[in-house]
Design an enzyme around this catalytic site. Sequence first.
Site, PDB file in Angstrom:
ATOM      1  N   HIS A  62      -5.489  -9.347  -2.254  1.00 50.74           N
ATOM      2  CA  HIS A  62      -5.543  -9.870  -0.888  1.00 50.74           C
ATOM      3  C   HIS A  62      -6.710 -10.845  -0.730  1.00 50.74           C
ATOM      4  CE1 HIS A  62      -3.880  -5.765  -0.719  1.00 50.74           C
ATOM      5  NE2 HIS A  62      -3.163  -6.173   0.312  1.00 50.74           N
ATOM      6  N   MET A 118      -2.159  -7.742   6.368  1.00 49.18           N
ATOM      7  CA  MET A 118      -3.145  -8.570   5.658  1.00 49.18           C
ATOM      8  C   MET A 118      -2.609  -9.180   4.365  1.00 49.18           C
ATOM      9  SD  MET A 118      -6.457  -6.161   6.217  1.00 49.18           S
ATOM     10  CE  MET A 118      -6.675  -5.259   7.741  1.00 49.18           C
ATOM     11  N   SER A 119      -1.306  -9.302   4.260  1.00 49.75           N
ATOM     12  CA  SER A 119      -0.751  -9.869   3.024  1.00 49.75           C
ATOM     13  C   SER A 119       0.443 -10.744   3.375  1.00 49.75           C
ATOM     14  CB  SER A 119      -0.311  -8.736   2.093  1.00 49.75           C
ATOM     15  OG  SER A 119       0.753  -8.001   2.673  1.00 49.75           O
ATOM     16  N   ASN A 131       0.888   2.206  11.576  1.00 49.02           N
ATOM     17  CA  ASN A 131       0.077   2.519  12.760  1.00 49.02           C
ATOM     18  C   ASN A 131       0.550   1.612  13.882  1.00 49.02           C
ATOM     19  OD1 ASN A 131      -1.246   0.532  10.859  1.00 49.02           O
ATOM     20  ND2 ASN A 131      -2.427   0.140  12.707  1.00 49.02           N
ATOM     21  N   SER A 140       0.821  -1.216   0.000  1.00 45.71           N
ATOM     22  CA  SER A 140       0.000   0.000   0.000  1.00 45.71           C
ATOM     23  C   SER A 140       0.853   1.263   0.000  1.00 45.71           C
ATOM     24  CB  SER A 140      -0.858   0.075   1.278  1.00 45.71           C
ATOM     25  OG  SER A 140      -1.653  -1.054   1.419  1.00 45.71           O
ATOM     26  N   HIS A 188      -8.062   2.840   6.707  1.00 42.52           N
ATOM     27  CA  HIS A 188      -7.277   2.604   5.491  1.00 42.52           C
ATOM     28  C   HIS A 188      -6.615   3.906   5.032  1.00 42.52           C
ATOM     29  CE1 HIS A 188      -5.941   0.404   2.022  1.00 42.52           C
ATOM     30  NE2 HIS A 188      -6.564   1.199   1.176  1.00 42.52           N
ATOM     31  N   HIS A 229      -3.590   0.548  -4.598  1.00 41.53           N
ATOM     32  CA  HIS A 229      -2.918  -0.543  -5.301  1.00 41.53           C
ATOM     33  C   HIS A 229      -3.117  -0.324  -6.789  1.00 41.53           C
ATOM     34  CE1 HIS A 229      -2.083  -3.065  -1.722  1.00 41.53           C
ATOM     35  NE2 HIS A 229      -3.068  -2.345  -1.242  1.00 41.53           N
ATOM     36  N   TYR A 246      -8.859 -10.555   1.536  1.00 41.71           N
ATOM     37  CA  TYR A 246     -10.059  -9.808   1.941  1.00 41.71           C
ATOM     38  C   TYR A 246     -10.815  -9.223   0.756  1.00 41.71           C
ATOM     39  CZ  TYR A 246      -7.138  -5.523   1.820  1.00 41.71           C
ATOM     40  OH  TYR A 246      -6.316  -4.507   1.448  1.00 41.71           O
ATOM     41  N   GLU A 247     -10.199  -9.309  -0.451  1.00 42.83           N
ATOM     42  CA  GLU A 247     -10.939  -8.918  -1.652  1.00 42.83           C
ATOM     43  C   GLU A 247     -11.724 -10.109  -2.203  1.00 42.83           C
ATOM     44  OE1 GLU A 247      -8.378  -6.339  -4.369  1.00 42.83           O
ATOM     45  OE2 GLU A 247      -6.913  -7.071  -2.917  1.00 42.83           O
ATOM     46  N   ALA A 254       2.494  -2.826   4.205  1.00 44.83           N
ATOM     47  CA  ALA A 254       2.174  -1.915   5.306  1.00 44.83           C
ATOM     48  C   ALA A 254       1.672  -2.798   6.445  1.00 44.83           C
ATOM     49  CB  ALA A 254       1.087  -0.941   4.873  1.00 44.83           C
TER      50      ALA A 254
HETATM   51  N1  HPA Z   1      -3.490  -4.493  10.945  1.00 40.21           N
HETATM   52  C1  HPA Z   1      -3.539  -5.236   9.825  1.00 40.21           C
HETATM   53  N2  HPA Z   1      -3.069  -4.806   8.667  1.00 40.21           N
HETATM   54  C2  HPA Z   1      -2.519  -3.584   8.610  1.00 40.21           C
HETATM   55  C3  HPA Z   1      -2.445  -2.751   9.731  1.00 40.21           C
HETATM   56  C4  HPA Z   1      -2.970  -3.230  10.961  1.00 40.21           C
HETATM   57  O1  HPA Z   1      -2.956  -2.569  12.020  1.00 40.21           O
HETATM   58  N3  HPA Z   1      -1.842  -1.593   9.348  1.00 40.21           N
HETATM   59  C5  HPA Z   1      -1.548  -1.738   8.029  1.00 40.21           C
HETATM   60  N4  HPA Z   1      -1.956  -2.938   7.576  1.00 40.21           N
END
Ligand code: HPA
Length: 285
Positions: A102, A224-225, A248, A49, A260, A80, A104-105, A132
Site C-alpha cells: 500500500h 486504502m488500496s 466496519n 486483508s 486494524h 498480508h 501507506y507503507e 477490506a
Molecule cells: N477506511 C479505510 N480503509 C479501510 C477501512 C476504513 O474504514 N476499513 C477497512 N479498510
Amino acid sequence: MRARDEYGPDGPPTKKRLASPVDGDVGEAARRLRERGFGRPMAAVILGSGLSAFSEGLGERLELPYSDVPGTPAPSIEGHGGALIQGLLGGRRVLVYSGRVHYYEGRSYEDVTWQVRLAAALGAETLVITNAAGGIDPGFEVGDIMLIVDQISTVTGRWRPRVRQTFRMAAAYSPGLVELAGREALANGLRVRRGVYMGSLGPSYETPAEIAFARAAGAHAVGMSTVAEVQTAHLLGLPVLGLSLITNVPLPGRFETTTHAEVLEAGRRGAAAMVSLVAAVLHKL
Ligand code: HPA
C-alpha cells in the site's frame, strides 16, 4: 486516423491490451515464474486483508514467497502474507497474490501496481481485486460484500513517472463481471451490494469530516488500496472485478473508532462468503 481523433482527447478505450511502458520491468519476474512452473492464468486474484483463505481451496498448488520473485515488493503489515500462488480452480489456472503493498507503507505507484503489471505480463485474462473497506453507505452492515461499480481515485496524480499517457476510466470495473458476480451471489444465497469505492492514501482511518465528505462525494465504501491497481489494469486492457468486504461502518452513532485488529477480525469472519463468491464467479468465466 489517429487514436486521439477517434476517441477524443483521452485516447482510446482499452479494449485490447496496450503496449504500455509500465509493462517493461516485470519481465524478469515473469520469466522466473515461468521457470518455476507458473503459466498463463485465466484470472489473477489479489487478496485483501484477512482473505488469504481463498488460495487454500485451489488444486495442484504452487507457492512462491514474494522474496523469490525478482523485484516483487513484499508487504510489511500484519494480515498480508506475501506469497504468489498458482492453483487450479475447475481445472483452470488461477494466479493468487496473497498480500499486497500500500501507499501507506511508503511504497511508490510502481510498487503498488506491480502485481497488476505482472499479471498482465503473464497473460492473465481477468483481474479480481478484493479488499477490506469501511462502509460509508448508512445501509451497509459489517460483513456485507460490495461489488465495486466505479471508483473515486483520491490517489490520482501521485508519482507515476512511467505512465506517460492519459486514459479513460469509464467501465474500468467490467459491467459484465459485476452482472455475473451479482447473479452468482444470488444463486449462492450471498447478499451483495453495488457501490462506489473511494481510495484513501491512509494510513489513518477517516475522520468524521472525511466520512461526511466521502458520502457527499457519492462513495459507498472507502479503503486504502485498489484504485491505482484498477487504473493500471484498465490501462493494460485487463477487465476487473472488484469486491469489497465491509469490515466496519464508521458512521456517526454507529461506531467510534476503527482499528486494524477489528478490520482483520471482520475480514476473517466475512472471508468465507467472499471466497465462495470469487470461486463461483471464476467457475463461470
Ligand atoms: N477506511 C479505510 N480503509 C479501510 C477501512 C476504513 O474504514 N476499513 C477497512 N479498510
